[in-house]
Design an enzyme around this catalytic site. Sequence first.
Site, mmCIF file in Angstrom:
data_model
loop_
_atom_site.group_PDB
_atom_site.id
_atom_site.type_symbol
_atom_site.label_atom_id
_atom_site.label_comp_id
_atom_site.label_asym_id
_atom_site.label_seq_id
_atom_site.Cartn_x
_atom_site.Cartn_y
_atom_site.Cartn_z
ATOM 1 C CB ALA A 63 -0.898 0.000 1.229
ATOM 2 N N GLY A 107 0.765 -5.520 0.648
ATOM 3 C CA GLY A 107 -0.121 -5.704 -0.503
ATOM 4 C C GLY A 107 0.609 -6.269 -1.718
ATOM 5 C CD GLU A 110 -2.341 -8.473 1.824
ATOM 6 O OE1 GLU A 110 -2.810 -8.855 2.896
ATOM 7 O OE2 GLU A 110 -2.497 -7.317 1.386
ATOM 8 C CD GLU A 130 0.644 -5.120 5.341
ATOM 9 O OE1 GLU A 130 1.593 -5.869 5.633
ATOM 10 O OE2 GLU A 130 0.136 -5.063 4.210
HETATM 11 N N1 COA Z 1 4.487 3.489 0.197
HETATM 12 C C1 COA Z 1 4.979 4.681 -0.159
HETATM 13 N N2 COA Z 1 6.278 4.922 -0.357
HETATM 14 C C2 COA Z 1 7.127 3.883 -0.195
HETATM 15 C C3 COA Z 1 6.694 2.613 0.179
HETATM 16 C C4 COA Z 1 5.300 2.429 0.378
HETATM 17 N N3 COA Z 1 4.786 1.245 0.709
HETATM 18 N N4 COA Z 1 7.756 1.791 0.276
HETATM 19 C C5 COA Z 1 8.830 2.531 -0.034
HETATM 20 N N5 COA Z 1 8.458 3.791 -0.311
HETATM 21 C C6 COA Z 1 9.315 4.917 -0.697
HETATM 22 C C7 COA Z 1 10.196 5.344 0.477
HETATM 23 O O1 COA Z 1 9.490 6.213 1.339
HETATM 24 C C8 COA Z 1 11.346 5.998 -0.245
HETATM 25 O O2 COA Z 1 10.949 7.278 -0.612
HETATM 26 P P1 COA Z 1 12.021 8.522 -0.491
HETATM 27 O O3 COA Z 1 13.086 8.174 -1.525
HETATM 28 O O4 COA Z 1 11.201 9.698 -0.843
HETATM 29 O O5 COA Z 1 12.542 8.502 0.920
HETATM 30 C C9 COA Z 1 11.474 5.175 -1.535
HETATM 31 O O6 COA Z 1 10.228 4.488 -1.700
HETATM 32 C C10 COA Z 1 12.565 4.121 -1.443
HETATM 33 O O7 COA Z 1 12.357 3.352 -0.278
HETATM 34 P P2 COA Z 1 13.443 3.265 0.907
HETATM 35 O O8 COA Z 1 12.689 2.967 2.178
HETATM 36 O O9 COA Z 1 14.344 4.440 0.922
HETATM 37 O O10 COA Z 1 14.273 1.979 0.441
HETATM 38 P P3 COA Z 1 15.071 0.962 1.360
HETATM 39 O O11 COA Z 1 15.846 0.091 0.433
HETATM 40 O O12 COA Z 1 15.790 1.658 2.461
HETATM 41 O O13 COA Z 1 13.912 0.060 2.069
HETATM 42 C C11 COA Z 1 11.879 -1.230 2.129
HETATM 43 C C12 COA Z 1 13.089 -0.749 1.290
HETATM 44 C C13 COA Z 1 10.946 -1.967 1.185
HETATM 45 C C14 COA Z 1 12.356 -2.166 3.246
HETATM 46 C C15 COA Z 1 11.166 -0.003 2.770
HETATM 47 O O14 COA Z 1 10.916 0.944 1.740
HETATM 48 C C16 COA Z 1 9.841 -0.320 3.415
HETATM 49 O O15 COA Z 1 9.815 -0.875 4.518
HETATM 50 N N6 COA Z 1 8.726 0.063 2.756
HETATM 51 C C17 COA Z 1 7.407 -0.078 3.321
HETATM 52 C C18 COA Z 1 6.866 -1.479 3.158
HETATM 53 C C19 COA Z 1 5.547 -1.600 3.889
HETATM 54 O O16 COA Z 1 5.434 -1.358 5.077
HETATM 55 N N7 COA Z 1 4.504 -2.028 3.134
HETATM 56 C C20 COA Z 1 3.186 -2.223 3.675
HETATM 57 C C21 COA Z 1 2.398 -0.981 3.577
HETATM 58 S S1 COA Z 1 0.814 -1.115 4.413
#
Ligand code: COA
Length: 256
Positions: A63, A107, A110, A130
């Site tokens: 999401a 998601g 999923e 989540e």
């Molecule tokens: N929604 C919106 N933006 C997201 C995102 C999401 N689910 N996942 C990553 N991004 C964005 C980050 O905020 C970042 O933006 P920025 O460059 O403006 O800071 C960009 O994508 C790159 O992600 P980043 O976190 O810097 O990469 P990373 O390699 O350090 O970490 C993850 C990768 C996947 C571990 C981390 O991005 C993460 O935990 N994302 C969320 C996953 C999540 O919780 N999903 C369920 C949502 S309900």
Amino acid sequence: MDPVRYDVEGCVAIARIDRADRLNALSQEVQERLTEVFAAADSTAEVRALILTGTGRAFSAGADIEELASNAEDAARQLHASLSFLSSPERMRKPVIAAVNGYALGGGLELALACDFVVASEQAVFGVPEPTLGVVPGLAMQRLPKLIGIIRAREVLLTARKLSAAEAYAFGLVTRVVPHDKLLDEARSLAGEVTRLGPHAVELLKAAINRNFQADDLLFAERANAWLFATADAAEGIKAFREKRSPNFSRAPRAG
Ligand code: COA
């Protein structure tokens, strides 16, 4: 810019989520576009299978947390629509192969699990983060116990741990793991195996397999997240993600 690229190669269509700078997070726009693409693949006679993949480092990081944060009051309604969207590959008539090129989280996982096959790159990473945001993965918490068994589902859901492709394969989340540069070839080859079969037989087999998932318990998931989004946990979890820090969940009594 179109957040989903759609190409047809012979009898196989390929949809690529193309929002690499947000790790292919499933914004409303991405969901709407994918819904159109799924309908196009399903209704085009020449197309016999669909491959779904992502560009860049992610299949999808789930999401869009920025969208959820910008309109927290509407988050529960968005999640309701998302539950239907995320399970939509199950309701397609044609087989869908998720070619997981990187992160498949929340998601994103999923959506992959709603596909008929999950081919994973060795670089793929799976998980349901989540609970780190103070909310629940509505579809995964319903589907995972049935898909991989309760013992494994507990580990995936109650630790929110990220799994490597090899671990995901061992857990039964993934059909095959292949070297990163062979991912689409393998997905195409699998599509070739399925599209050689009688299309009506494939359609009926798919419907029969997915009948198990047509239970009405998604209402529980929807209500759970509607409630969770109003808690301090979700406020803190989302704030912490945006501030790039670990959440600090309190043990204070819950509101509501
Ligand atoms: N929604 C919106 N933006 C997201 C995102 C999401 N689910 N996942 C990553 N991004 C964005 C980050 O905020 C970042 O933006 P920025 O460059 O403006 O800071 C960009 O994508 C790159 O992600 P980043 O976190 O810097 O990469 P990373 O390699 O350090 O970490 C993850 C990768 C996947 C571990 C981390 O991005 C993460 O935990 N994302 C969320 C996953 C999540 O919780 N999903 C369920 C949502 S309900």
